[in-house]
Design a protein around this motif. Structure first.
Motif, PDB file in Angstrom:
ATOM      1  N   ILE A 117     -77.947 -50.349 -74.253  1.00 34.89           N
ATOM      2  CA  ILE A 117     -78.660 -49.153 -73.811  1.00 34.89           C
ATOM      3  C   ILE A 117     -77.651 -48.021 -73.685  1.00 34.89           C
ATOM      4  O   ILE A 117     -76.582 -48.199 -73.091  1.00 34.89           O
ATOM      5  CB  ILE A 117     -79.377 -49.372 -72.460  1.00 34.89           C
ATOM      6  N   SER A 118     -77.965 -46.871 -74.235  1.00 33.15           N
ATOM      7  CA  SER A 118     -77.089 -45.716 -74.101  1.00 33.15           C
ATOM      8  C   SER A 118     -77.912 -44.471 -73.812  1.00 33.15           C
ATOM      9  O   SER A 118     -79.025 -44.305 -74.333  1.00 33.15           O
ATOM     10  CB  SER A 118     -76.253 -45.508 -75.368  1.00 33.15           C
ATOM     11  N   PHE A 119     -77.358 -43.626 -72.957  1.00 35.21           N
ATOM     12  CA  PHE A 119     -78.029 -42.396 -72.532  1.00 35.21           C
ATOM     13  C   PHE A 119     -76.958 -41.309 -72.487  1.00 35.21           C
ATOM     14  O   PHE A 119     -76.002 -41.409 -71.704  1.00 35.21           O
ATOM     15  CB  PHE A 119     -78.672 -42.603 -71.152  1.00 35.21           C
ATOM     16  N   PHE A 120     -77.079 -40.280 -73.350  1.00 39.37           N
ATOM     17  CA  PHE A 120     -76.004 -39.305 -73.500  1.00 39.37           C
ATOM     18  C   PHE A 120     -76.508 -37.873 -73.331  1.00 39.37           C
ATOM     19  O   PHE A 120     -77.634 -37.543 -73.722  1.00 39.37           O
ATOM     20  CB  PHE A 120     -75.329 -39.438 -74.868  1.00 39.37           C
ATOM     21  N   TYR A 121     -75.625 -37.059 -72.767  1.00 39.03           N
ATOM     22  CA  TYR A 121     -75.870 -35.624 -72.595  1.00 39.03           C
ATOM     23  C   TYR A 121     -74.791 -34.857 -73.338  1.00 39.03           C
ATOM     24  O   TYR A 121     -73.613 -35.218 -73.307  1.00 39.03           O
ATOM     25  CB  TYR A 121     -75.841 -35.255 -71.114  1.00 39.03           C
ATOM     26  N   ASN A 122     -75.189 -33.784 -74.026  1.00 38.24           N
ATOM     27  CA  ASN A 122     -74.239 -32.965 -74.788  1.00 38.24           C
ATOM     28  C   ASN A 122     -74.574 -31.491 -74.632  1.00 38.24           C
ATOM     29  O   ASN A 122     -75.744 -31.114 -74.598  1.00 38.24           O
ATOM     30  CB  ASN A 122     -74.279 -33.352 -76.278  1.00 38.24           C
ATOM     31  N   ARG A 123     -73.524 -30.671 -74.530  1.00 39.26           N
ATOM     32  CA  ARG A 123     -73.701 -29.226 -74.471  1.00 39.26           C
ATOM     33  C   ARG A 123     -72.498 -28.560 -75.133  1.00 39.26           C
ATOM     34  O   ARG A 123     -71.351 -28.970 -74.914  1.00 39.26           O
ATOM     35  CB  ARG A 123     -73.836 -28.739 -73.020  1.00 39.26           C
TER      36      ARG A 123
ATOM     37  N   ARG B   7     -76.658 -62.378 -83.915  1.00 45.30           N
ATOM     38  CA  ARG B   7     -75.769 -61.210 -83.862  1.00 45.30           C
ATOM     39  C   ARG B   7     -75.310 -60.725 -85.237  1.00 45.30           C
ATOM     40  O   ARG B   7     -74.373 -59.931 -85.343  1.00 45.30           O
ATOM     41  CB  ARG B   7     -74.543 -61.486 -82.976  1.00 45.30           C
ATOM     42  N   LYS B   8     -75.981 -61.172 -86.297  1.00 47.27           N
ATOM     43  CA  LYS B   8     -75.652 -60.690 -87.636  1.00 47.27           C
ATOM     44  C   LYS B   8     -76.463 -59.458 -88.012  1.00 47.27           C
ATOM     45  O   LYS B   8     -76.197 -58.825 -89.041  1.00 47.27           O
ATOM     46  CB  LYS B   8     -75.887 -61.803 -88.660  1.00 47.27           C
ATOM     47  N   GLY B   9     -77.458 -59.149 -87.204  1.00 44.65           N
ATOM     48  CA  GLY B   9     -78.296 -57.976 -87.444  1.00 44.65           C
ATOM     49  C   GLY B   9     -78.562 -57.245 -86.142  1.00 44.65           C
ATOM     50  O   GLY B   9     -78.257 -57.741 -85.050  1.00 44.65           O
ATOM     51  N   GLU B  10     -79.107 -56.055 -86.262  1.00 42.02           N
ATOM     52  CA  GLU B  10     -79.376 -55.243 -85.081  1.00 42.02           C
ATOM     53  C   GLU B  10     -80.598 -54.359 -85.316  1.00 42.02           C
ATOM     54  O   GLU B  10     -80.780 -53.809 -86.407  1.00 42.02           O
ATOM     55  CB  GLU B  10     -78.162 -54.371 -84.750  1.00 42.02           C
ATOM     56  N   VAL B  11     -81.432 -54.241 -84.291  1.00 41.18           N
ATOM     57  CA  VAL B  11     -82.603 -53.364 -84.310  1.00 41.18           C
ATOM     58  C   VAL B  11     -82.363 -52.247 -83.302  1.00 41.18           C
ATOM     59  O   VAL B  11     -81.953 -52.517 -82.164  1.00 41.18           O
ATOM     60  CB  VAL B  11     -83.897 -54.131 -83.961  1.00 41.18           C
ATOM     61  N   ARG B  12     -82.606 -51.009 -83.702  1.00 39.71           N
ATOM     62  CA  ARG B  12     -82.343 -49.869 -82.822  1.00 39.71           C
ATOM     63  C   ARG B  12     -83.576 -48.980 -82.687  1.00 39.71           C
ATOM     64  O   ARG B  12     -84.312 -48.768 -83.642  1.00 39.71           O
ATOM     65  CB  ARG B  12     -81.189 -49.017 -83.353  1.00 39.71           C
ATOM     66  N   LEU B  13     -83.748 -48.454 -81.497  1.00 39.66           N
ATOM     67  CA  LEU B  13     -84.752 -47.427 -81.217  1.00 39.66           C
ATOM     68  C   LEU B  13     -84.012 -46.228 -80.655  1.00 39.66           C
ATOM     69  O   LEU B  13     -83.339 -46.324 -79.632  1.00 39.66           O
ATOM     70  CB  LEU B  13     -85.794 -47.919 -80.203  1.00 39.66           C
ATOM     71  N   THR B  14     -84.103 -45.088 -81.335  1.00 39.15           N
ATOM     72  CA  THR B  14     -83.378 -43.889 -80.933  1.00 39.15           C
ATOM     73  C   THR B  14     -84.349 -42.746 -80.683  1.00 39.15           C
ATOM     74  O   THR B  14     -85.240 -42.491 -81.503  1.00 39.15           O
ATOM     75  CB  THR B  14     -82.377 -43.465 -82.028  1.00 39.15           C
TER      76      THR B  14
END
Length: 261
Positions: free
Chosen positions: A194-200, A235-242
């Motif tokens: 899980i990642s949650f990022f802020y940018n400015r 762990r040979k594949g990965e599913v992502r929701l962005t």
């Protein structure tokens, strides 16, 4: 064109948990196809046409930086540094002198030179200090970096009448005066991330004008992104929701006719 691009990196470790790094290098930025293509195309976002320049030069950059790094424990980092860049023939997108009130055309052009320098801090810290009994906090990290950047460009060359262009003091086109990034990252033993990022980014010169039309500046906006990932197939594949740009703030630009800074 042949470019010799030397680089040098030195690392001094005063103790097992810290490093002092010095680096210097020479790099180049070669024009893209559209930047040297002998035709114009219409940019529907800028509501203006953009043309390439066939004799556009590649940019040459001399880079230097010094950085201090401290690793409190495995996976954690606190660092601070300063950097400097010297550009020869930097490529900028500037308003063509043939532009009129009802038709603006931008063209990729070389400035004479530019300098850029600043400072940066970066950190990555585990939140395990909040509670030693909660093992999942060891996998949760607070990360971020911040930069303050000063840039100045010199135009040089001759105008359409053959007269030397006046000296200008303004930032390099596309360069922000500051950058901010911060966020949380979590990676579990089961492969869930899980990642949650802020940018400015700071207010930056988006398009360079001329004596008749002002420069176009882009106002700062806040960006917030979220990503959920899961390892699969052993762990040979990965599913992502962005989910990107959650706040969906408007991108605003304005024309500045009164100042070159």
């Amino acid at each position: 064109k042949l470019d010799i691009l030397p680089s040098l990196n030195l690392t001094f470790s005063p103790n097992p948990k810290s490093n002092i790094r010095l680096a210097g290098s020479k790099t180049v930025a070669r024009p893209e196809f559209r930047e040297i293509a002998p035709f114009a195309f219409f940019d529907f976002e800028q509501i203006a046409s953009t043309a390439g320049l066939t004799d556009l030069k590649r940019s040459s950059i001399v880079n230097g930086d010094i950085r201090y790094e401290w690793y409190p424990k495995a996976g954690e980092l606190i660092s601070a540094g300063v950097f400097y860049k010297d550009f020869t023939d930097p490529i900028e997108l500037r308003l063509n002198s043939a532009s009129g009130g009802t038709r603006r055309q931008y063209e990729f052009q070389n400035a004479l030179n530019a300098t850029l320098y600043g400072t940066e801090i970066e950190f990555r810290k585990s939140l395990s200090f909040i509670s030693k009994s909660k093992e999942w906090l060891e996998k949760l990290f607070f990360t971020g970096n911040a930069s303050i950047i000063f840039s100045e460009v010199k135009i040089g060359g001759l105008d359409q009448a053959g007269n030397p262009r006046p000296a200008l003091e303004r930032p390099l086109q596309g360069q922000s005066p500051y950058l901010l990034n911060a966020g949380f990252q979590y990676d579990s033993k089961s492969g869930t991330g899980i990642s949650f990022f802020y940018n400015r980014i700071g207010e930056r010169l988006s398009l360079v004008g001329n004596a008749d039309f002002g420069d176009i500046y882009e106002r700062p906006r806040d960006l917030v992104d979220f990503q959920l990932s899961q390892k699969i197939l052993k762990r040979k594949g990965e599913v992502r929701l962005t989910v990107s740009d959650i706040l969906n703030q408007s991108a605003a630009t304005y024309e500045n006719k009164n100042s070159r800074k």
